[in-house]
Design a protein around this motif. Sequence first.
Motif, PDB file in Angstrom:
ATOM      1  N   PHE A  28       0.793  -1.244   0.000  1.00 51.29           N
ATOM      2  CA  PHE A  28       0.000   0.000   0.000  1.00 51.29           C
ATOM      3  C   PHE A  28       0.826   1.294   0.000  1.00 51.29           C
ATOM      4  O   PHE A  28       0.520   2.226  -0.735  1.00 51.29           O
ATOM      5  CB  PHE A  28      -0.961   0.011   1.202  1.00 51.29           C
ATOM      6  N   ILE A  29       1.828   1.345   0.873  1.00 51.49           N
ATOM      7  CA  ILE A  29       2.548   2.614   1.045  1.00 51.49           C
ATOM      8  C   ILE A  29       3.226   3.045  -0.263  1.00 51.49           C
ATOM      9  O   ILE A  29       3.141   4.216  -0.664  1.00 51.49           O
ATOM     10  CB  ILE A  29       3.600   2.515   2.191  1.00 51.49           C
ATOM     11  N   ALA A  30       3.884   2.067  -0.934  1.00 50.71           N
ATOM     12  CA  ALA A  30       4.604   2.412  -2.180  1.00 50.71           C
ATOM     13  C   ALA A  30       3.655   2.983  -3.244  1.00 50.71           C
ATOM     14  O   ALA A  30       3.925   4.062  -3.790  1.00 50.71           O
ATOM     15  CB  ALA A  30       5.359   1.195  -2.709  1.00 50.71           C
ATOM     16  N   PRO A  31       2.533   2.311  -3.551  1.00 47.17           N
ATOM     17  CA  PRO A  31       1.643   2.901  -4.559  1.00 47.17           C
ATOM     18  C   PRO A  31       1.032   4.235  -4.117  1.00 47.17           C
ATOM     19  O   PRO A  31       0.817   5.133  -4.940  1.00 47.17           O
ATOM     20  CB  PRO A  31       0.549   1.842  -4.766  1.00 47.17           C
ATOM     21  N   TRP A  32       0.773   4.385  -2.832  1.00 43.26           N
ATOM     22  CA  TRP A  32       0.195   5.650  -2.363  1.00 43.26           C
ATOM     23  C   TRP A  32       1.205   6.795  -2.507  1.00 43.26           C
ATOM     24  O   TRP A  32       0.846   7.896  -2.922  1.00 43.26           O
ATOM     25  CB  TRP A  32      -0.260   5.524  -0.901  1.00 43.26           C
ATOM     26  N   ILE A  33       2.458   6.520  -2.142  1.00 42.59           N
ATOM     27  CA  ILE A  33       3.478   7.568  -2.272  1.00 42.59           C
ATOM     28  C   ILE A  33       3.676   7.924  -3.740  1.00 42.59           C
ATOM     29  O   ILE A  33       3.742   9.108  -4.118  1.00 42.59           O
ATOM     30  CB  ILE A  33       4.814   7.123  -1.621  1.00 42.59           C
ATOM     31  N   SER A  34       3.738   6.884  -4.585  1.00 43.49           N
ATOM     32  CA  SER A  34       3.903   7.127  -6.015  1.00 43.49           C
ATOM     33  C   SER A  34       2.721   7.946  -6.564  1.00 43.49           C
ATOM     34  O   SER A  34       2.906   8.894  -7.336  1.00 43.49           O
ATOM     35  CB  SER A  34       4.040   5.762  -6.709  1.00 43.49           C
ATOM     36  N   ALA A  35       1.515   7.603  -6.124  1.00 37.47           N
ATOM     37  CA  ALA A  35       0.328   8.346  -6.573  1.00 37.47           C
ATOM     38  C   ALA A  35       0.369   9.787  -6.087  1.00 37.47           C
ATOM     39  O   ALA A  35       0.014  10.729  -6.820  1.00 37.47           O
ATOM     40  CB  ALA A  35      -0.937   7.657  -6.065  1.00 37.47           C
ATOM     41  N   LEU A  36       0.820   9.963  -4.839  1.00 38.13           N
ATOM     42  CA  LEU A  36       0.902  11.310  -4.283  1.00 38.13           C
ATOM     43  C   LEU A  36       1.863  12.173  -5.103  1.00 38.13           C
ATOM     44  O   LEU A  36       1.590  13.357  -5.369  1.00 38.13           O
ATOM     45  CB  LEU A  36       1.375  11.232  -2.820  1.00 38.13           C
ATOM     46  N   LEU A  37       2.984  11.569  -5.523  1.00 35.98           N
ATOM     47  CA  LEU A  37       3.952  12.300  -6.346  1.00 35.98           C
ATOM     48  C   LEU A  37       3.343  12.662  -7.703  1.00 35.98           C
ATOM     49  O   LEU A  37       3.520  13.778  -8.198  1.00 35.98           O
ATOM     50  CB  LEU A  37       5.224  11.464  -6.537  1.00 35.98           C
ATOM     51  N   PHE A  38       2.626  11.714  -8.293  1.00 43.58           N
ATOM     52  CA  PHE A  38       1.951  11.980  -9.563  1.00 43.58           C
ATOM     53  C   PHE A  38       0.965  13.147  -9.410  1.00 43.58           C
ATOM     54  O   PHE A  38       0.916  14.057 -10.229  1.00 43.58           O
ATOM     55  CB  PHE A  38       1.181  10.740 -10.035  1.00 43.58           C
ATOM     56  N   ILE A  39       0.180  13.060  -8.322  1.00 49.61           N
ATOM     57  CA  ILE A  39      -0.827  14.098  -8.085  1.00 49.61           C
ATOM     58  C   ILE A  39      -0.142  15.452  -7.932  1.00 49.61           C
ATOM     59  O   ILE A  39      -0.550  16.455  -8.529  1.00 49.61           O
ATOM     60  CB  ILE A  39      -1.663  13.770  -6.813  1.00 49.61           C
ATOM     61  N   PHE A  40       0.926  15.460  -7.152  1.00 51.15           N
ATOM     62  CA  PHE A  40       1.603  16.712  -6.855  1.00 51.15           C
ATOM     63  C   PHE A  40       2.284  17.311  -8.099  1.00 51.15           C
ATOM     64  O   PHE A  40       2.078  18.471  -8.422  1.00 51.15           O
ATOM     65  CB  PHE A  40       2.641  16.485  -5.738  1.00 51.15           C
ATOM     66  N   ILE A  41       3.056  16.478  -8.799  1.00 47.94           N
ATOM     67  CA  ILE A  41       3.829  16.986  -9.942  1.00 47.94           C
ATOM     68  C   ILE A  41       2.937  17.271 -11.151  1.00 47.94           C
ATOM     69  O   ILE A  41       2.853  18.399 -11.645  1.00 47.94           O
ATOM     70  CB  ILE A  41       4.939  15.992 -10.351  1.00 47.94           C
ATOM     71  N   PHE A  42       2.239  16.213 -11.595  1.00 48.89           N
ATOM     72  CA  PHE A  42       1.482  16.359 -12.837  1.00 48.89           C
ATOM     73  C   PHE A  42       0.166  17.119 -12.634  1.00 48.89           C
ATOM     74  O   PHE A  42      -0.268  17.863 -13.493  1.00 48.89           O
ATOM     75  CB  PHE A  42       1.194  14.984 -13.446  1.00 48.89           C
ATOM     76  N   GLY A  43      -0.444  16.868 -11.486  1.00 46.51           N
ATOM     77  CA  GLY A  43      -1.736  17.508 -11.269  1.00 46.51           C
ATOM     78  C   GLY A  43      -1.625  18.904 -10.712  1.00 46.51           C
ATOM     79  O   GLY A  43      -2.299  19.832 -11.167  1.00 46.51           O
TER      80      GLY A  43
END
Lengths: 250, 265
Positions: B37-52
Amino acid sequence: MPTPALKITNLRKVYRRRGNVAVDDLSLTIEEGDFFGFLGPNGAGKSTTIHCVTGIAEPSGGSIEIFGLDSVKQYREARRLVGLCPQEFNVDPFATPVQIVDWMGGYFGMSAAQRKSRIDALMESFDLTEHRKKQFRELSGGLKRRVVLARALVHDPRLIILDEPTAGVDVELRRVLWRYLTEINAQGRTILLTSHYLEEVERLCRDIAIVARGRIVREGSKDEMVAGPGGLEQAYLTATGAEADHVAGQ
Amino acid sequence: MTTLPTNLSPMGVNWIGLATMVRREVQRMVRVPIQAFIAPWISALLFIFIFGFVVGGRINTIGGHRYLEFVLPGIVMLNVVNAAFLQSSSAIYFSRFIKFIEEMLVAPLSYAEMIVGNLSVVVLRAALTGIGIMVMGLFFGATHIESLALFLFWIVSVSAIFGLLGIIVGLWSKSFEQLNMPVVFFLTPLSMVGGVFNTVEMLPDWLRWLAWANPIFYFINGIRGAMIGVDETPPGLGIGLTLLLLAILGGTVWRLYSKGYGLRE
């Protein structure tokens, strides 16, 4: 005539990929309540036969009946009656003994209450109580063997198949195991034992089959095999052809 | 002599066995929370932050929605796909590798129960991963659900599809190298060009066929439609394709189990 605990008829197992016949037209009957020794050299087909009986391997031909139930067509009912202690530690190494035994009980449809009382009893019987919360990989070889045995017995099967259960274990555990197996056999459980320790087979079993090159080469009562010159060892060597090979090699 | 009673329901289903399979896999998942869980959530958070958030601040709205709102469904789907595939492929492969799959083979469990047990955990892990990302999206004001029914359909059906695909790969693999091949060569590239960050219109004409030929494009558009009402695919096409893939993969997995492929000797 009572239904045999295990009836194997013309069993054949071919490993197509490896291109070898592991079991070839093997027939065997084990009566209920028997303590049966299944002997043979490495690669003779003992484990493959056991795997076919328990569902780990798919037979290429022949039939297997467990207490009269077809092991393929009535696999659910048949498997409920069998407990397997395999030669290898086929266990999740990160799980604890309690989890391992509990999961197996669950697979066999035992309720949580049934599992709990059975696990407590087995942990005590095999002196695992103080190790019950440790990971399997942290246990010694002897303790690991005990866990695998407890797992095989959790659903209290009527036919217990033990594939070299004492290989590599110390004298103490061997004696604990012998005592336990003798007790449950006296209670009516049927036991099929493979072992390379002839003294173990001689001590525990009432009937013996010797397998070589995928076929039964000799079958009979232990008393009959032990009575001959050279005892069980000679009977084994003669039946498997090992003695002749040995002499020819000299 | 008595044998312990074991329970088979009137429907002929070994419910306790099935529940045990799920419980066991959940316990395994809990043992590796960072990986699960933690790895995909952190990766998603980075995507949200950078791209979004960072890049998206400089991009105009798409279909009346902020770029972050447009991207979030794709990020959810991307992680659902990965979680589903990794859960089933690693569970099957690891149990074959260590051989504890034999515990199930010797038990009174049917092939259907084994498949359903596997897929239940797949859906659970994928849904938890997706929900975690949706919660993160809330903090950026980007989480919306227009149709809960469609949202659930996409989460469950897509995780089942990739769960089935993971089972096939888990049965087929003979090494960890093989296990990772589909992720590296298919899943990641197809996910990245599946319309997570862009609409088809943003692609050059000569490249648009790649989106239309990519099944993940339909899944991302499906969940985007369920979340913000923006779906570039023709109505019903994505759902039809999803059901077709479920049937094909379900049939394939059933056949592999029936033949004992990768399971029985």
